[in-house]
Every structure is written in structure tokens, then in C-alpha cells.
Design a protein around this motif. Structure first.
Motif, PDB file in Angstrom:
ATOM      1  N   ARG A 231      29.998  44.053  80.069  1.00 48.58           N
ATOM      2  CA  ARG A 231      29.074  44.030  78.937  1.00 48.58           C
ATOM      3  C   ARG A 231      29.621  44.677  77.672  1.00 48.58           C
ATOM      4  O   ARG A 231      29.531  44.133  76.577  1.00 48.58           O
ATOM      5  N   ASN A 232      30.170  45.876  77.798  1.00 47.85           N
ATOM      6  CA  ASN A 232      30.462  46.677  76.606  1.00 47.85           C
ATOM      7  C   ASN A 232      31.935  47.079  76.521  1.00 47.85           C
ATOM      8  O   ASN A 232      32.587  47.308  77.523  1.00 47.85           O
ATOM      9  N   TRP A 233      32.399  47.196  75.276  1.00 45.23           N
ATOM     10  CA  TRP A 233      33.731  47.740  75.035  1.00 45.23           C
ATOM     11  C   TRP A 233      33.699  49.230  75.307  1.00 45.23           C
ATOM     12  O   TRP A 233      32.709  49.909  75.087  1.00 45.23           O
ATOM     13  N   ASN A 234      34.794  49.736  75.801  1.00 47.72           N
ATOM     14  CA  ASN A 234      34.892  51.159  76.095  1.00 47.72           C
ATOM     15  C   ASN A 234      36.279  51.630  75.707  1.00 47.72           C
ATOM     16  O   ASN A 234      37.273  50.976  76.034  1.00 47.72           O
ATOM     17  N   THR A 235      36.344  52.748  75.000  1.00 43.22           N
ATOM     18  CA  THR A 235      37.650  53.239  74.556  1.00 43.22           C
ATOM     19  C   THR A 235      38.315  54.124  75.595  1.00 43.22           C
ATOM     20  O   THR A 235      39.425  54.582  75.404  1.00 43.22           O
ATOM     21  N   GLY A 236      37.622  54.337  76.701  1.00 40.71           N
ATOM     22  CA  GLY A 236      38.173  55.206  77.725  1.00 40.71           C
ATOM     23  C   GLY A 236      38.725  54.451  78.911  1.00 40.71           C
ATOM     24  O   GLY A 236      38.992  53.248  78.852  1.00 40.71           O
ATOM     25  N   GLN A 237      38.853  55.170  79.975  1.00 46.92           N
ATOM     26  CA  GLN A 237      39.468  54.605  81.171  1.00 46.92           C
ATOM     27  C   GLN A 237      38.606  53.526  81.819  1.00 46.92           C
ATOM     28  O   GLN A 237      39.100  52.686  82.564  1.00 46.92           O
ATOM     29  N   ALA A 238      37.307  53.545  81.527  1.00 44.65           N
ATOM     30  CA  ALA A 238      36.396  52.579  82.142  1.00 44.65           C
ATOM     31  C   ALA A 238      36.797  51.145  81.817  1.00 44.65           C
ATOM     32  O   ALA A 238      36.589  50.235  82.614  1.00 44.65           O
ATOM     33  N   LEU A 239      37.381  50.935  80.643  1.00 41.99           N
ATOM     34  CA  LEU A 239      37.778  49.588  80.248  1.00 41.99           C
ATOM     35  C   LEU A 239      38.812  49.020  81.213  1.00 41.99           C
ATOM     36  O   LEU A 239      38.925  47.819  81.384  1.00 41.99           O
ATOM     37  N   ARG A 240      39.575  49.916  81.845  1.00 42.89           N
ATOM     38  CA  ARG A 240      40.676  49.497  82.719  1.00 42.89           C
ATOM     39  C   ARG A 240      40.314  49.570  84.204  1.00 42.89           C
ATOM     40  O   ARG A 240      41.160  49.347  85.056  1.00 42.89           O
ATOM     41  N   ALA A 241      39.061  49.862  84.466  1.00 45.84           N
ATOM     42  CA  ALA A 241      38.626  50.058  85.854  1.00 45.84           C
ATOM     43  C   ALA A 241      38.068  48.774  86.448  1.00 45.84           C
ATOM     44  O   ALA A 241      37.149  48.165  85.889  1.00 45.84           O
ATOM     45  N   VAL A 242      38.592  48.415  87.594  1.00 50.22           N
ATOM     46  CA  VAL A 242      38.144  47.205  88.280  1.00 50.22           C
ATOM     47  C   VAL A 242      36.640  47.235  88.513  1.00 50.22           C
ATOM     48  O   VAL A 242      35.939  46.244  88.302  1.00 50.22           O
ATOM     49  N   ASN A 243      36.139  48.370  88.934  1.00 48.18           N
ATOM     50  CA  ASN A 243      34.726  48.481  89.310  1.00 48.18           C
ATOM     51  C   ASN A 243      33.773  48.404  88.125  1.00 48.18           C
ATOM     52  O   ASN A 243      32.556  48.297  88.321  1.00 48.18           O
ATOM     53  N   ASP A 244      34.293  48.453  86.901  1.00 50.71           N
ATOM     54  CA  ASP A 244      33.425  48.413  85.734  1.00 50.71           C
ATOM     55  C   ASP A 244      33.250  47.003  85.179  1.00 50.71           C
ATOM     56  O   ASP A 244      32.643  46.839  84.115  1.00 50.71           O
ATOM     57  N   TYR A 245      33.790  46.018  85.856  1.00 52.03           N
ATOM     58  CA  TYR A 245      33.612  44.632  85.443  1.00 52.03           C
ATOM     59  C   TYR A 245      32.597  43.955  86.354  1.00 52.03           C
ATOM     60  O   TYR A 245      32.592  44.169  87.566  1.00 52.03           O
ATOM     61  N   ASP A 246      31.750  43.137  85.748  1.00 50.50           N
ATOM     62  CA  ASP A 246      30.614  42.560  86.462  1.00 50.50           C
ATOM     63  C   ASP A 246      30.897  41.196  87.079  1.00 50.50           C
ATOM     64  O   ASP A 246      30.303  40.840  88.093  1.00 50.50           O
ATOM     65  N   TYR A 247      31.763  40.433  86.436  1.00 51.91           N
ATOM     66  CA  TYR A 247      32.023  39.068  86.900  1.00 51.91           C
ATOM     67  C   TYR A 247      33.524  38.832  86.999  1.00 51.91           C
ATOM     68  O   TYR A 247      34.293  39.333  86.161  1.00 51.91           O
ATOM     69  N   TRP A 248      33.899  38.010  87.981  1.00 48.73           N
ATOM     70  CA  TRP A 248      35.313  37.743  88.243  1.00 48.73           C
ATOM     71  C   TRP A 248      35.528  36.266  88.529  1.00 48.73           C
ATOM     72  O   TRP A 248      34.678  35.598  89.108  1.00 48.73           O
ATOM     73  N   GLY A 249      36.702  35.785  88.124  1.00 49.69           N
ATOM     74  CA  GLY A 249      37.106  34.460  88.527  1.00 49.69           C
ATOM     75  C   GLY A 249      37.852  34.511  89.850  1.00 49.69           C
ATOM     76  O   GLY A 249      38.149  35.602  90.352  1.00 49.69           O
ATOM     77  N   PRO A 250      38.161  33.351  90.425  1.00 51.27           N
ATOM     78  CA  PRO A 250      38.855  33.308  91.719  1.00 51.27           C
ATOM     79  C   PRO A 250      40.341  33.633  91.630  1.00 51.27           C
ATOM     80  O   PRO A 250      40.968  33.885  92.671  1.00 51.27           O
ATOM     81  N   GLY A 251      40.899  33.599  90.416  1.00 46.44           N
ATOM     82  CA  GLY A 251      42.298  33.959  90.246  1.00 46.44           C
ATOM     83  C   GLY A 251      43.224  32.766  90.153  1.00 46.44           C
ATOM     84  O   GLY A 251      42.900  31.662  90.606  1.00 46.44           O
ATOM     85  N   THR A 252      44.374  32.991  89.559  1.00 46.01           N
ATOM     86  CA  THR A 252      45.439  31.989  89.488  1.00 46.01           C
ATOM     87  C   THR A 252      46.758  32.711  89.741  1.00 46.01           C
ATOM     88  O   THR A 252      46.979  33.813  89.246  1.00 46.01           O
ATOM     89  N   ARG A 253      47.603  32.072  90.522  1.00 49.02           N
ATOM     90  CA  ARG A 253      48.810  32.764  90.971  1.00 49.02           C
ATOM     91  C   ARG A 253      49.980  32.516  90.021  1.00 49.02           C
ATOM     92  O   ARG A 253      50.243  31.378  89.611  1.00 49.02           O
ATOM     93  N   VAL A 254      50.696  33.596  89.730  1.00 44.09           N
ATOM     94  CA  VAL A 254      51.905  33.538  88.904  1.00 44.09           C
ATOM     95  C   VAL A 254      53.067  34.079  89.731  1.00 44.09           C
ATOM     96  O   VAL A 254      52.977  35.190  90.276  1.00 44.09           O
ATOM     97  N   THR A 255      54.111  33.297  89.824  1.00 44.79           N
ATOM     98  CA  THR A 255      55.308  33.721  90.535  1.00 44.79           C
ATOM     99  C   THR A 255      56.505  33.636  89.592  1.00 44.79           C
ATOM    100  O   THR A 255      56.747  32.575  89.006  1.00 44.79           O
ATOM    101  N   VAL A 256      57.201  34.757  89.451  1.00 46.06           N
ATOM    102  CA  VAL A 256      58.360  34.813  88.566  1.00 46.06           C
ATOM    103  C   VAL A 256      59.605  35.040  89.422  1.00 46.06           C
ATOM    104  O   VAL A 256      59.726  36.079  90.077  1.00 46.06           O
ATOM    105  N   SER A 257      60.489  34.089  89.416  1.00 49.57           N
ATOM    106  CA  SER A 257      61.714  34.210  90.213  1.00 49.57           C
ATOM    107  C   SER A 257      62.827  34.831  89.374  1.00 49.57           C
ATOM    108  O   SER A 257      62.881  34.655  88.155  1.00 49.57           O
ATOM    109  N   SER A 258      63.708  35.540  90.055  1.00 52.27           N
ATOM    110  CA  SER A 258      64.797  36.234  89.349  1.00 52.27           C
ATOM    111  C   SER A 258      66.028  35.349  89.198  1.00 52.27           C
ATOM    112  O   SER A 258      66.117  34.286  89.758  1.00 52.27           O
TER     113      SER A 258
END
Length: 127
Positions: A100-127
Motif C-alpha cells: 500500500r504505502n511507500w516507506n523510507t525504512g527497512q519495511a520497504l525491503r521486507a518480504v512480509n510487508d508486501y500484500d500481493y505477489w505474482g507467481p514469478g518468472t525465472r532468470v538464468t544467467v550463464s557464465s
């Protein structure tokens, strides 16, 4: 309720670029702060970047700063992550998330502070 769907993942070589997109739908989806997280095999999910509702504020993890750029298009209800100079350590499943809200602290980077998530997309970087 907000629904998120990521796209754009794939297999690339080190040094290449990739652009991830997240399509948001649902009531008021463009009024949320949007974030990107990633999770490598056997590791915890970690913050990558976030962008405020009107894109005035952006935040990046140190390990992607200068290489990744987050942006959003509220008219299209999309959020993008441009990833340049990719490294093998960037290999992970990438997730789009909303809070919901912007946060200038650590909460912005916390997984548990986000309400909705997508299923994800995979990225593979080969060397």
C-alpha cells in the motif's frame, strides 16, 4: 484484490540484458507501491527494487544498483525491471509484489510487508 503476473524471464549469458514485466490487474492496482524480489535456489527471497505509486521514488538493493532500473506505466498497469550487465549471481526466480504505502525504512525491503505477489518468472544467467 490485486493480481500480478510476471513475464520476460529466460536464459541469457553474463553481460547480457533482460527486461522483466509485471502486469497488474484489480481494483486500484496502480495505487500500490510495486516491488521486485528474487529468490535463488536454496536461498531466502530478497529485495531487488521498488517504485512508488507515481514513480517519484525508487529504491534499489546495493547488489543491483547501477545495473537494474525499475519503471512503471500506470496507464497500462505495468511495472518493468530492466536488467543490464547480468551476472551469474543474478540467477533466480523474480517476483513482482505490491504494497500500500511507500516507506523510507527497512519495511520497504521486507518480504512480509508486501500484500500481493505474482507467481514469478525465472532468470538464468550463464557464465
Amino acid at each position: 484484490q490485486v493480481q500480478l503476473v510476471e513475464s520476460g524471464g529466460g536464459l541469457v549469458q553474463a553481460g547480457d540484458s533482460l527486461r522483466l514485466s509485471c502486469a497488474a490487474s484489480g481494483r486500484g492496482s496502480n495505487t500500490y507501491v510495486m516491488g521486485w524480489f528474487r529468490q535463488a535456489p536454496g536461498k531466502e527471497r530478497e529485495f531487488v527494487a521498488a517504485i512508488s505509486q507515481a514513480a517519484f521514488n525508487k529504491a534499489y538493493a546495493d547488489y543491483v544498483k547501477g545495473r537494474f532500473t525499475i519503471s512503471r506505466d500506470n496507464a497500462k498497469n505495468t511495472v518493468s525491471l530492466q536488467m543490464n550487465s547480468l551476472k551469474p549471481e543474478d540467477t533466480a526466480a523474480y517476483y513482482c509484489a505490491a504494497r500500500r504505502n511507500w516507506n523510507t525504512g527497512q519495511a520497504l525491503r521486507a518480504v512480509n510487508d508486501y500484500d500481493y505477489w505474482g507467481p514469478g518468472t525465472r532468470v538464468t544467467v550463464s557464465s
